[in-house]
Design a protein around this motif. Structure first.
Motif, PDB file in Angstrom:
ATOM      1  N   SER A 142       0.958  -8.414   3.210  1.00 44.09           N
ATOM      2  CA  SER A 142       3.083  -9.251   3.010  1.00 44.09           C
ATOM      3  C   SER A 142       3.687  -8.007   2.451  1.00 44.09           C
ATOM      4  O   SER A 142       4.782  -8.429   2.767  1.00 44.09           O
ATOM      5  N   ARG A 143       3.149  -7.197   1.645  1.00 40.97           N
ATOM      6  CA  ARG A 143       4.427  -5.999   1.763  1.00 40.97           C
ATOM      7  C   ARG A 143       4.903  -5.477   2.481  1.00 40.97           C
ATOM      8  O   ARG A 143       6.116  -5.055   2.314  1.00 40.97           O
TER       9      ARG A 143
ATOM     10  N   HIS B 157       5.080  -6.057   5.581  1.00 43.46           N
ATOM     11  CA  HIS B 157       5.725  -6.947   6.005  1.00 43.46           C
ATOM     12  C   HIS B 157       7.130  -7.176   6.044  1.00 43.46           C
ATOM     13  O   HIS B 157       7.708  -7.185   6.618  1.00 43.46           O
ATOM     14  N   ARG B 158       7.060  -7.395   4.006  1.00 45.86           N
ATOM     15  CA  ARG B 158       8.424  -7.452   3.445  1.00 45.86           C
ATOM     16  C   ARG B 158       9.449  -6.241   3.696  1.00 45.86           C
ATOM     17  O   ARG B 158      10.731  -6.221   3.897  1.00 45.86           O
ATOM     18  N   GLU B 159       8.716  -4.695   3.404  1.00 45.83           N
ATOM     19  CA  GLU B 159       9.283  -4.118   3.425  1.00 45.83           C
ATOM     20  C   GLU B 159      10.215  -3.010   5.169  1.00 45.83           C
ATOM     21  O   GLU B 159      10.616  -2.909   4.901  1.00 45.83           O
TER      22      GLU B 159
END
Length: 450
Positions: A25-26, A28-30
């Motif tokens: 998830s991280r 994906h966000r970055e």
């Protein structure tokens, strides 16, 4: 989210975040990539024996990541078919960019055409099996893509209501009658509802050619619309005016014969007839395309092919605005609503201003015609049609008419004294003898001896 191409640097950043034990998830966000995409690459990392905490030299890591990158480059086999014709494409579309010698007759550029027309020329000329999408990719590579232009405002009309008409210059063509290159114009018309076009190439824009093209147009459609929207060209409009334009007299007779009305666009307002304005560049491209493929064709042969283009290539293609092929829309909705043609074809009249000379004659088409005594020095309007020459005054009141014959000097009985009529007919000696007989035998012998 729009498509992002995954390169080695992005994949390396994902790898480093993964070995630093960052969550999917991280990452994906970055990095902005979908979780499924990130998970699939993590599985590939693991399949290659990579794991969090593993230390690898940058050179080895780059080799591994290069193998994992997607092989999504498109094949160039079809585009390579166009490569041998690169210079010809440049000469057709952008002669300034061509590397050939502009002074050489073989390298001298033809009339400039648009990229799509150049594609059609190559496909038909060399029988290439290349799609238009492939050609567009190749055109972008060599800089052939034309800039887009803002489309004019469209005004929709019901079926059978309006036909838009205009002229446009399309190029030059060698006239087979005299061997000289002449400028060629396109008489173009389009039904405002169905968008079915009509194109006829001509050498002139005079009144007679204008009306002949109008007659060919209504015969092509098999009927006539309620009104004809035209530009303010001299062949159709003598004096432009917003409320009361002065229509060419012969063209007004044409409209009366076919029971239609003439409407004129505002001066300098091309958007009043935007549909036909769009057709003029297409007619120009069609002419140059046909000329490039068939350089020895005459104007009549080009016109026959232009009518096929109107019915089939353009007529059967789905129109971008209506979403229906023009020929289909014409046959389904508009054809039945056109006014039927009269049984007799309109005969194009020839009008000419004439002036009566002091000898009471005026000249029309190299022949001389007499007028009454009180017409000396006055100006009239001569109209020739159907083998009859009619003479009108300024208010179109009929003054006199003559049958058109081979006789070069024409007058009516009683126009001149008998002595002058005999002189004009070459029978003056017989006239003198007849006058001498009235004076007696001696006078007759005297004149006969002369």
């Amino acid at each position: 989210m729009g498509y992002r191409r995954l390169d080695k640097h992005i994949l390396k950043a994902i790898f480093h975040r993964w070995i630093e034990s960052q969550s999917i998830s991280r990452i994906h966000r970055e990095e902005g990539f979908d979780r499924k995409t990130i998970r699939s690459y993590i599985e590939l990392f693991e399949a290659k024996g990579l794991r969090p905490g593993l230390q690898m030299p940058d050179e080895d890591l780059d080799c591994v990541l290069q193998e994992l990158l997607p092989k999504n480059t498109r094949g160039r086999n079809k585009r390579e078919l166009l490569a041998p014709y690169r210079e010809e494409l440049l000469r057709l579309v952008n002669p300034d960019a061509s590397s050939g010698d502009p002074e050489s007759p073989a390298e001298r550029p033809a009339e400039v055409v648009r990229p799509k027309t150049a594609y059609l020329i190559l496909v038909e000329k060399y029988r290439l099996e290349v799609s238009y999408e492939t050609f567009k990719l190749y055109a972008r590579e060599i800089g052939l893509t034309a800039q887009s232009k803002r489309a004019p405002t469209r005004l929709e009309s019901p079926p059978g209501q309006e036909t838009q008409i205009d002229y446009g210059t399309v190029g030059t063509l060698v006239d087979h009658h005299n061997g000289k290159a002449r400028r060629v114009y396109a008489f173009a018309a389009k039904l405002s509802c169905s968008r079915l076009p009509f194109i006829q190439f001509t050498y002139t824009q005079n009144k007679e050619s204008w009306m002949e093209s109008n007659i060919a147009m209504v015969e092509f459609y098999g009927g006539v619309t309620e009104c004809l929207l035209i530009d303010n060209l001299k062949s159709g409009v003598l004096k432009p005016d917003l409320w009361d334009p002065q229509i060419n007299r012969g063209y007004a007779e044409f409209a009366e014969h076919y029971r239609t009305f003439i409407d004129t666009a505002r001066v300098g307002k091309a958007t009043d007839k935007a549909k036909i304005e769009r057709l003029i560049p297409q007619a120009r491209e069609l002419f140059r395309r046909l000329k490039a493929i068939h350089p020895t064709w005459s104007l009549d042969e080009l016109n026959r092919q232009a009518l096929l283009w109107c019915r089939q290539e353009y007529g059967r293609a789905v129109h971008g605005t209506t979403g229906i092929a023009p020929m289909s829309l014409f046959e389904e909705q508009e054809q039945s609503l056109l006014k039927s043609l009269p049984p007799v074809r309109f005969e194009v009249p020839r009008y000419k201003p004439v002036k009566v000379h002091p000898d009471r004659f005026f000249t029309f088409e190299h022949k001389r015609y007499a007028m009454p005594e009180n017409c000396r020095g006055q100006s009239f309007i001569a109209r020739e049609s159907g083998g009859i020459l009619r003479v009108f005054d300024a208010s179109y009141r009929l003054i006199r008419s003559y049958p058109v014959t081979e006789q070069r000097v024409c007058w009516l009985p009683g126009d001149f004294p008998k002595s002058r009529e005999a002189l004009m007919q070459g029978a003056y000696p017989r006239y003198l003898l007849s006058r001498a007989r009235t004076l007696g035998p001696a006078a007759e012998r005297l004149i006969d001896g002369i």
